[in-house]
Design an enzyme around this catalytic site. Structure first.
Site, PDB file in Angstrom:
ATOM      1  N   GLY A  65       0.836  -1.198   0.000  1.00  0.00           N
ATOM      2  CA  GLY A  65       0.000   0.000   0.000  1.00  0.00           C
ATOM      3  C   GLY A  65       0.870   1.246   0.000  1.00  0.00           C
ATOM      4  CB  THR A  66       4.120   1.933   1.670  1.00  0.00           C
ATOM      5  OG1 THR A  66       3.627   1.667   2.981  1.00  0.00           O
ATOM      6  CG2 THR A  66       5.155   3.035   1.709  1.00  0.00           C
ATOM      7  CB  THR A  94      10.346 -10.788 -11.396  1.00  0.00           C
ATOM      8  OG1 THR A  94      11.422 -10.604 -12.304  1.00  0.00           O
ATOM      9  CG2 THR A  94       9.766 -12.181 -11.553  1.00  0.00           C
ATOM     10  CB  CYS A 129       8.836   4.719  20.394  1.00  0.00           C
ATOM     11  SG  CYS A 129       9.382   5.094  22.041  1.00  0.00           S
TER      12      CYS A 129
HETATM   13  N1  PLP Z   1      -2.353   3.484   4.058  1.00  0.00           N
HETATM   14  C1  PLP Z   1      -3.036   3.211   5.186  1.00  0.00           C
HETATM   15  C2  PLP Z   1      -4.265   3.997   5.501  1.00  0.00           C
HETATM   16  C3  PLP Z   1      -2.591   2.209   6.049  1.00  0.00           C
HETATM   17  O1  PLP Z   1      -3.260   1.962   7.173  1.00  0.00           O
HETATM   18  C4  PLP Z   1      -1.425   1.485   5.704  1.00  0.00           C
HETATM   19  C5  PLP Z   1      -0.884   0.444   6.603  1.00  0.00           C
HETATM   20  O2  PLP Z   1      -0.786   0.634   7.797  1.00  0.00           O
HETATM   21  C6  PLP Z   1      -0.771   1.801   4.506  1.00  0.00           C
HETATM   22  C7  PLP Z   1      -1.261   2.798   3.706  1.00  0.00           C
HETATM   23  C8  PLP Z   1       0.470   1.082   4.077  1.00  0.00           C
HETATM   24  O3  PLP Z   1       0.154  -0.183   3.557  1.00  0.00           O
HETATM   25  P1  PLP Z   1       1.304  -1.313   3.481  1.00  0.00           P
HETATM   26  O4  PLP Z   1       1.433  -1.856   4.881  1.00  0.00           O
HETATM   27  O5  PLP Z   1       0.773  -2.324   2.522  1.00  0.00           O
HETATM   28  O6  PLP Z   1       2.529  -0.659   3.005  1.00  0.00           O
END
Ligand code: PLP
Length: 381
Positions: free
Chosen positions: A74-75, A239, A327
């Site tokens: 997600g990041t 990949t 932290c």
């Molecule tokens: N966006 C939100 C709202 C999240 O809660 C998170 C994960 O904590 C992320 C992005 C990041 O996702 P990932 O853990 O797949 O990198």
């Protein structure tokens, strides 16, 4: 001393792998190991796994399969959305990026990095419930804005944001709209048709860690972050993580079929947890929107208790939970989300986040609530 059974209340951090995801992944970890980009039969088998998952992920948000770009998290999806859109738009003379102040760090820190690269970045404030201030957003957006990014639902307090209204404001100015729906998709109907870019992550809904997706609506142009083999229509070289992607597809399909029943059940359990804490302890304040909130999310500030200390004590008592504070370099910093909602630092440091999942039972809630109450009473002594 016997350790009590762990009660897992940290589903916003990650979720257990669904059996459907495990079953979908297994063949690609074993006999179907071929590189999905190769040309022979075994590679075509792997490719089929990816394309099936692409259809499942697309269907879960009302998108077309060709609009899905698989990423490593997600990041990464958030980074691709912000940097990719901003870099492309700069060539068109647009240099503004507008985000809400309560975004996940994957969005917020990317926006701040873009600011250091010369983009005009505005962080729009939220109200006391964590809802983005639309009038302020409207003032921040102008004809030079490249992208507006407002999350679908917040990962710390669960507040659901008015994404549709944000999108209307952005589009009137000709800007693109991104929404981080990583926490929303497990619980809410998410419709990608109202936005240009949408971030998703597998491990928040019973899929494996290290897989995500960015929905890139037809016609939206981005610069890639990764160059190389040209996978994902040149937008994400590397990949394919075939097993991970197959697990993502199966997890999202299982989530969608469970959701109509599970979201109401989990909401009732969350409300029960909240009521138990409010009844048994004084000085508890519930954070986030009272109604427009993810059904699995409970974030409280408890007077006279430091969040990190409580988390460690709960760990000893067999409850896995989280606090909003982080932290860093030896000192505990309060959550940027709670501070943006106007909570004083001292109160924000006492936050506890409890997030439920599909497999949470009433007995889990009752046992965890009793352990939280006991831990708080001990700390207050
Ligand atoms: N966006 C939100 C709202 C999240 O809660 C998170 C994960 O904590 C992320 C992005 C990041 O996702 P990932 O853990 O797949 O990198």
């Amino acid at each position: 001393m016997q350790t009590p059974t762990t009660l897992y209340f940290d589903h916003a951090a990650t979720t257990p792998l669904r059996p459907e995801a495990h079953a979908a992944m297994r063949p690609y970890l074993e006999e179907r190991f071929a590189n999905a980009s190769s040309l022979y039969g075994a590679a075509r088998e792997a490719r089929k796994g990816i394309e099936e998952a692409r259809e499942q992920v697309a269907a879960s948000v009302g998108a077309r399969p060709e609009e899905i770009v698989f990423t490593g998290s997600g990041t990464e999806a958030d980074n691709l959305a912000l940097k990719g859109a901003a870099w492309h738009a700069r060539e068109q003379g647009r240099d503004g990026v507008v985000v809400s102040a309560v975004e996940h760090h994957a969005v917020l820190d990317t926006a701040r990095w873009l600011k250091r690269q010369g983009f005009r970045v505005t962080e729009v404030r939220v109200d006391a419930r964590g809802v983005v201030r639309l009038e302020e957003l409207a003032r921040a957006v102008d004809a030079r804005t490249a992208l507006v990014s407002v999350m679908w639902a917040n990962n710390e307090v669960g507040t659901i944001e008015p994404v549709r209204e944000c999108a209307r404001i952005a589009r009137e100015a000709g800007a693109l709209v991104h929404s981080d729906a990583v926490q929303a998709l497990p619980w809410l109907d998410v419709d990608a048709s109202g936005v240009d870019l949408l971030s998703l992550s597998a491990h928040k809904l019973g899929g494996p860690k290290g897989v995500g997706a960015l929905v890139v609506r037809r016609g939206v142009k981005l610069q890639p972050l990764l160059h190389g083999g040209g996978q994902e229509r040149e937008l994400r070289s590397g990949t394919y993580n075939v097993a991970g992607i197959a697990g993502f597809g199966a997890a999202v399909a299982a989530t969608l079929s469970a959701r109509p029943e599970s979201s109401g059940r989990v909401r009732a359990l969350r409300d029960r947890f909240e009521a138990l804490l409010l009844e048994s302890l004084g000085g508890v304040r519930v954070n986030g929107h009272p109604v427009e909130r993810l059904p699995n999310s409970l974030n409280v500030c408890i007077d006279g208790v430091e969040g990190e200390t409580l988390i460690l004590m709960l760990d000893g008592a067999g409850v896995a939970a989280s606090s909003g504070s982080a932290c860093t370099s030896g000192s505990t910093e309060p959550s940027h989300v709670l501070l943006a909602m106007g909570l004083p630092k001292g109160i924000a440091l006492g936050s506890l986040r409890l997030t439920l999942g599909d497999e949470t039972t009433e007995a889990d809630v009752d046992a965890a609530a009793a352990r939280v109450v006991e831990a708080v009473r001990k700390l207050r002594r």
